[in-house]
Scaffold this active site. Structure first.
Site, PDB file in Angstrom:
ATOM      1  N   CYS A 192       8.579 -63.676  28.490  1.00  0.00           N
ATOM      2  CA  CYS A 192       7.131 -63.672  28.675  1.00  0.00           C
ATOM      3  C   CYS A 192       6.456 -62.542  27.914  1.00  0.00           C
ATOM      4  CB  CYS A 192       6.794 -63.604  30.163  1.00  0.00           C
ATOM      5  SG  CYS A 192       7.476 -62.177  31.020  1.00  0.00           S
ATOM      6  N   ASP A 247      -1.678 -68.546  29.378  1.00  0.00           N
ATOM      7  CA  ASP A 247      -0.268 -68.184  29.586  1.00  0.00           C
ATOM      8  C   ASP A 247       0.584 -69.130  28.755  1.00  0.00           C
ATOM      9  OD1 ASP A 247       2.297 -67.627  30.383  1.00  0.00           O
ATOM     10  OD2 ASP A 247       1.817 -67.458  32.513  1.00  0.00           O
ATOM     11  N   HIS A 269       5.894 -60.342  34.809  1.00  0.00           N
ATOM     12  CA  HIS A 269       5.342 -61.356  33.911  1.00  0.00           C
ATOM     13  C   HIS A 269       4.260 -60.738  33.028  1.00  0.00           C
ATOM     14  CE1 HIS A 269       4.881 -65.362  32.469  1.00  0.00           C
ATOM     15  NE2 HIS A 269       3.699 -65.604  33.028  1.00  0.00           N
TER      16      HIS A 269
END
Length: 640
Positions: A204, A261, A246
């Protein structure tokens, strides 16, 4: 004009950067006054070229060119230009003397109201059809050399900041896969953009860093936002602490900050195999902040873009609606907490959807111990955990696709199970008629509720059936051996004036699933399950026999009035009464043969002795010119 040339810049791509700085007049205004930090960020004048393409940011007209110094750099591909270094990511929060700032922190005009107002899944008005050509193009762009050339290729079909962000988003979501091993090892080298382009894998942090870098190269302001997430491995009700798990991005478009995202937009990790699968998810592109907060909690509350912002405790306790919940048209669910305490051994969940939707559920991995009823815009689910303790409840929705997707997950805490509620294992979903059964050709049912109570162990259910539809029904309980034949023999099916009636006799007290299937007569294939009723009887004296067995020649419009029991007493004269259509003669055959006569009311009537036989048949002659009789009903005779 000052020209700085690298000695290695032979036969290489050029990156042209034009930097303008107004020469101050001796008596002019003070240009070193810092800009208003609350004002929207302004692009610098000039041009930026990426690879072989040059993109105009802002037209320099007339007096804007007067007294302007232009600096041109020529450098090898992938090298960092000096002016890019001047505005490097490390200095993104600094302000120079001329008031040129890196992306500002979000302010009041960036925020959206909480809770969600149901207006849109996006934080700005979007018609995704406008991106069809761009999405196809961006998903097919390949890496040729470095990041700048990749961005240049993507910008060939992108003509606005929104399209730039979209092209970068689509490319990353379709080309970069999640690297589980690197994420576990926290290999920082694997998260650098150059390494990501080579391996096309990252975690991520790498997704967010790559997205930010590509946006900045393209001239779009972008930030990486770290925080907590309800992602892979999340358990309902868990708390968050320690380092963040994250990272995602905020991009500045049309005067406001928006959230994306690309990690979760690209695919998912299978919890059983820990393998990544590309599965594009539109939900995480410019997601409405009131929805984004359900599974993303940023380190800085300002990046929630919400008014009022949520606390970490609220984030932990709030219900987590998965992205597919909204992708498949769900609007809300009750209760709004991820942990449900049962009341008298029962928990109830309701979902509201914007259109008729099919649902299913699983309790501890099995489709048992619940009654799920479809509604016009949603569903209702009553769950009865079989034991005390914690139970995992998953709810799935079908939407417009043929695949059920997980949309909600609850933890049920059952203090005391209701031992009196034992639902049949064969009770499938949904229970009770609905818009779906009507869509499948079953209309105007006599019983609209999913549960039927009977005191004597008998009931009759009827409904309209559309032309060309065949109906099949079966009865299922958990007690005693049940064969496929007996599953149907406790139901006798009658047809009257475009309505089908199901006469049901229960073999004993208990709970039974009456399952209903349909099939188009002219089409090959099997019958399709539509819905079932739950039939309940507490009378322990109930002990009904099966109905007579019917054969293929039993016409869809025939009607049996007597005898309804499929088991006849021995040594008795038994009366028969039937309505049969399109036949010439009818008879009953035991040890002997007894003809039936047609009454003025249209019924074939007569009687038969069961003496000396074990089976009795009803037979018909369809054509008076023929001598061949067909079997239509079969009865058993009790042993003496």
């Amino acid at each position: 004009m000052e020209l700085k040339k690298d000695s290695n810049a032979v036969s290489i791509d050029m990156l042209l950067i034009v930097h303008s700085e107004k020469r101050r007049a001796a008596q002019g205004a003070h240009s070193d006054r810092p800009a208003d930090p609350g004002a929207p960020p302004q692009r610098r004048g000039g041009f930026q070229g990426v690879g072989n393409g040059i993109r105009r940011w802002q037209k320099l007209e007339g007096n804007d060119l007067h007294g302007t110094q232009l600096t041109v750099e020529v450098h090898p591909r992938d090298a960092m230009p000096q002016l890019f270094k001047k505005f490097s990511l490390a200095k993104r929060l600094q302000v120079d003397r001329n008031g040129n700032t890196r992306p500002r922190q979000p302010g009041g005009k960036d925020t959206h109201a909480y809770p969600w107002d149901r207006s849109s899944l996006k934080s700005m008005p979007l018609d995704l059809r406008q991106f069809e050509k761009l999405d196809t193009y961006a998903s097919q762009v390949t890496v040729k050399s470095g990041l700048e050339e990749l961005v240049s290729d993507l910008l060939q079909e992108a003509h606005s900041d929104l399209e730039i962000v979209r092209a970068i988003w689509i490319w990353i979501c379709h080309h970069i896969e999640y690297d589980i091993e690197a994420a576990q090892e926290k290999d920082r080298q694997a998260f650098k953009p150059t390494a990501i382009l080579q391996t096309q894998k990252t975690n991520c942090d790498g997704y967010a860093g790559l997205f930010e870098r590509m946006c900045r190269i393209a001239g779009v302001q972008c930030m990486t936002v770290p925080g907590y997430s309800k992602g892979f491995g999340y358990q309902p009700g868990q708390s968050f602490s320690g380092e963040f798990d994250h990272a995602w991005n905020a991009v500045f478009l049309e005067g406001r900050w928006h959230l994306v995202d690309s990690t979760w937009g690209s695919g998912l990790v299978d919890s059983s195999t820990s393998k990544f699968t590309f599965l594009y998810n539109e939900f995480y592109f410019l997601t409405h902040p009131a929805l984004f907060i359900e599974d993303h909690f940023p380190d800085n509350k300002n990046w929630q873009l919400l008014k009022p912002p949520q606390s970490l405790r609220q984030f932990e306790n709030n219900m987590y609606h998965k992205s597919e919940f909204y992708n498949k048209g769900m609007l809300s669910a009750q209760p709004q907490t991820s942990i449900i305490k049962t009341v008298n051994g029962k928990a109830t969940v309701t979902i509201e959807s914007c259109a008729p939707t099919q649902f299913m559920f699983m309790l501890n991995g099995k489709q048992e111990h619940g009654l799920l009823s479809l509604r016009k815009n949603g569903m209702k689910l009553d769950v009865y955990p079989p034991t005390a303790g914690d139970h995992k409840l998953q709810i799935f929705a079908k939407g417009n696709s043929e695949i059920y997707s997980s949309v909600l997950e609850y933890t049920l805490k059952c203090h005391c199970a209701d031992v009196d509620v034992r639902l049949p294992a064969e009770l499938h979903q949904p229970v009770g008629p609905s818009w779906f059964s009507e869509q499948m050709g079953i209309t105007k049912p006599s019983h609209t509720e999913p549960v039927i109570y009977t005191s004597d162990g008998r009931c009759s259910v009827s409904f309209g059936v559309e032309e060309g539809i065949s109906v099949l029904a079966s009865l299922h309980g958990d007690d005693g051996p049940v064969t496929e034949e007996t599953q149907r023999r406790y139901i006798f099916q009658l047809h009257r004036e475009k309505r089908t009636e199901l006469k049901v006799q229960l073999p004993h007290a208990g709970k039974f699933a009456l399952k209903i299937f349909v099939k188009k007569r002219q089409e090959p294939g099997n019958y399709l399950f539509v819905f079932n009723y739950l039939i309940c009887c507490t009378n322990t004296k109930v002990n009904w026999p099966v109905f007579p067995e019917s054969f293929g020649n039993w016409g869809v419009d025939n009607e049996l009035l007597e005898p309804l029991s499929g088991v006849l007493p021995a040594n008795r004269n038994v009366p028969f009464k039937l309505k049969l259509h399109g036949i010439a003669k009818a008879l009953v055959k035991g040890q002997d043969t007894w003809p039936l006569t047609l009454s003025p009311e249209g019924y074939w009537e007569g009687s038969c002795s069961t003496a000396g036989c074990r089976e009795v048949y009803v037979m018909v002659l369809e054509n008076a010119n023929h001598s061949f009789y067909s079997y239509i009903l079969k009865y058993q005779v009790n042993a003496q």
